[in-house]
Design an enzyme around this catalytic site. Structure first.
Site, PDB file in Angstrom:
ATOM      1  N   HIS A  19     -12.100   5.143   6.962  1.00  0.00           N
ATOM      2  CA  HIS A  19     -10.805   4.667   6.448  1.00  0.00           C
ATOM      3  C   HIS A  19     -10.576   3.182   6.714  1.00  0.00           C
ATOM      4  O   HIS A  19      -9.818   2.534   5.985  1.00  0.00           O
ATOM      5  CB  HIS A  19      -9.652   5.509   7.014  1.00  0.00           C
ATOM      6  CG  HIS A  19      -9.374   5.304   8.465  1.00  0.00           C
ATOM      7  ND1 HIS A  19     -10.088   5.942   9.458  1.00  0.00           N
ATOM      8  CD2 HIS A  19      -8.464   4.525   9.109  1.00  0.00           C
ATOM      9  CE1 HIS A  19      -9.616   5.579  10.636  1.00  0.00           C
ATOM     10  NE2 HIS A  19      -8.629   4.711  10.452  1.00  0.00           N
ATOM     11  N   LYS A  38     -12.252  -3.286   6.775  1.00  0.00           N
ATOM     12  CA  LYS A  38     -12.013  -4.347   7.759  1.00  0.00           C
ATOM     13  C   LYS A  38     -13.253  -5.197   8.010  1.00  0.00           C
ATOM     14  O   LYS A  38     -13.181  -6.216   8.703  1.00  0.00           O
ATOM     15  CB  LYS A  38     -11.508  -3.735   9.070  1.00  0.00           C
ATOM     16  CG  LYS A  38     -10.073  -3.221   8.958  1.00  0.00           C
ATOM     17  CD  LYS A  38      -9.558  -2.663  10.279  1.00  0.00           C
ATOM     18  CE  LYS A  38      -8.108  -2.197  10.148  1.00  0.00           C
ATOM     19  NZ  LYS A  38      -7.588  -1.596  11.397  1.00  0.00           N
ATOM     20  N   HIS A  92      -4.306   5.727   2.578  1.00  0.00           N
ATOM     21  CA  HIS A  92      -3.899   6.109   3.933  1.00  0.00           C
ATOM     22  C   HIS A  92      -2.836   5.199   4.546  1.00  0.00           C
ATOM     23  O   HIS A  92      -2.357   5.468   5.649  1.00  0.00           O
ATOM     24  CB  HIS A  92      -5.130   6.232   4.856  1.00  0.00           C
ATOM     25  CG  HIS A  92      -5.644   4.944   5.418  1.00  0.00           C
ATOM     26  ND1 HIS A  92      -6.472   4.107   4.699  1.00  0.00           N
ATOM     27  CD2 HIS A  92      -5.468   4.356   6.626  1.00  0.00           C
ATOM     28  CE1 HIS A  92      -6.783   3.058   5.451  1.00  0.00           C
ATOM     29  NE2 HIS A  92      -6.183   3.176   6.623  1.00  0.00           N
ATOM     30  N   HIS A  93      -2.430   4.137   3.831  1.00  0.00           N
ATOM     31  CA  HIS A  93      -1.307   3.311   4.297  1.00  0.00           C
ATOM     32  C   HIS A  93      -0.095   3.420   3.361  1.00  0.00           C
ATOM     33  O   HIS A  93       0.834   2.618   3.462  1.00  0.00           O
ATOM     34  CB  HIS A  93      -1.726   1.848   4.441  1.00  0.00           C
ATOM     35  CG  HIS A  93      -2.452   1.564   5.712  1.00  0.00           C
ATOM     36  ND1 HIS A  93      -1.850   1.634   6.944  1.00  0.00           N
ATOM     37  CD2 HIS A  93      -3.751   1.225   5.943  1.00  0.00           C
ATOM     38  CE1 HIS A  93      -2.739   1.334   7.882  1.00  0.00           C
ATOM     39  NE2 HIS A  93      -3.902   1.092   7.308  1.00  0.00           N
TER      40      HIS A  93
END
Length: 365
Positions: free
Chosen positions: A223, A227, A276-277
């Site tokens: 997920h 990054k 997921h955000h």
């Protein structure tokens, strides 16, 4: 009046391969017992295992209980017709050819037999060598069908084995990639694994099908894969991010989605990563989705991910105690998070909360 021709001795000149008959099971159905006996006597000499009955209801029971290589049935019989027998056989024994026979031939009967799915059609009175040839073709057809089924089953087993191998390889590759990413930030080491453990527990609480658990676990591992594209100066910053820095940090969902979505086996996983955000009230990112527009598995992932963030120490905060975590999710249920998922989390915490917290804060690194 019995409508048959005398039984000749089987001959090899009939055009059938003799071995095609040996040991094969045939069911013969005719309300005229004499015809049944004559046919079975002939076929017995060919090496066939012949079961016959002049009572159609008995044939129905046998078709429901036994396996046959071929069925030979009269059309016009009391109470239950050959067409009824054919329909039952096609439902119970779909790979068994059924041959219809009648002493009242007509174009209508022939067309109806073909329409209903009969393999072939015999007209009485018939010569036994014609019966032999017809049965030989039917048994050869069944042989090809069964060989094809066996081949398909073999291929399916091979595909399942290869898929399992690829799935295992993919999972371990993903795990390695996740660990490499987490190595950049000592505060998030083990984050993907911990989220994966919790997401599967929550999925179980919510009754999510087990076949979806692997995709959820993969999404947990991946997920934050986006990054990779976030500079260390932002990713590892100990204090609060500026508005510009936060906007750059939010790009990790886009980056993660674009890394994963081209891979067919990770299509669903990429959706969970992308969402997921999001928030139940539509105030999340990247698309501002709300409520049921967010996939339920994404909603499970977001609660699991936030739980881990709260339960573990980060550069910007200490680890939260269990009561504070519970209060936070109760407050945010229905606005940020799906109430059903929050309730599942609270139920899980009631049962094993302290154990989970201890593991999260020290056992999964």
């Amino acid at each position: 009046m019995t409508n048959y021709l005398p039984v000749p001795k089987p001959v090899e000149a009939s055009g059938s391969e003799p071995e095609i008959f040996h040991g094969k099971k045939i069911l013969v159905i005719d309300d005229d017992k004499t015809i049944c006996v004559l046919i079975c006597e002939y076929l017995g000499k060919l090496g066939m295992d012949c079961l016959w009955t002049s009572v159609p209801r008995t044939a129905v029971e046998w078709i429901q209980e036994k396996e046959f290589d071929v069925i030979l049935t009269d059309i016009y019989m009391p109470e239950i017709s050959g067409h009824d027998i054919l329909s039952l056989a096609l439902a119970q024994l779909p790979h068994t050819p059924v041959i219809l026979m009648t002493g009242n031939p007509s174009l209508h009967n022939t067309i109806e037999a073909i329409r209903l799915g009969a393999y072939d059609y015999l007209t009485k009175p018939f010569k036994m060598n014609v019966v032999e040839m017809t049965l030989g073709r039917a048994l050869h057809y069944r042989k090809l069908v069964m060989e094809n089924l066996a081949y398909q089953n073999h291929l399916e087993i091979q595909v399942q084995e290869r898929t399992r191998e690829l799935s295992d390889f993919l999972f371990h590759a993903v795990q390695s990639l996740s660990l490499a990413l987490e190595a950049r930030d000592p505060y998030t080491q083990g984050h993907g694994y911990r989220v994966g453990e919790l997401v599967v527990k929550l999925a179980g609480e919510l009754g999510v099908a087990e076949e979806e658990h692997q995709a959820l676990r993969l999404a947990s591992q991946l997920h934050d894969i986006g990054k990779i594209g976030i500079p260390d100066s932002i990713l590892l910053k100990p204090g609060k991010l500026t508005t510009t820095e936060y906007d750059l940090m939010k790009d990790h969902v886009f980056i993660g989605y674009h890394i994963l979505s081209p891979i067919p086996s990770l299509k669903e996983v990429s959706r969970y990563v992308y969402e997921h955000h999001e928030r139940m009230d539509g105030k999340g990112y990247p698309r501002g989705l709300a409520g049921s527009d967010i996939h339920v598995n994404s909603r499970i992932l977001m609660v699991s991910e936030v739980y881990d963030a709260l339960a573990t120490e980060r550069t910007y905060k200490p680890a939260w105690p269990l009561r504070k975590i519970r209060d936070y999710f109760l407050e945010q249920a229905g606005t940020a998070y799906d109430p059903d998922v929050v309730n599942a989390l609270l139920s899980l915490l009631d049962k094993e909360g302290e154990e989970i917290l201890k593991l999260f804060q020290g056992g999964f690194s």
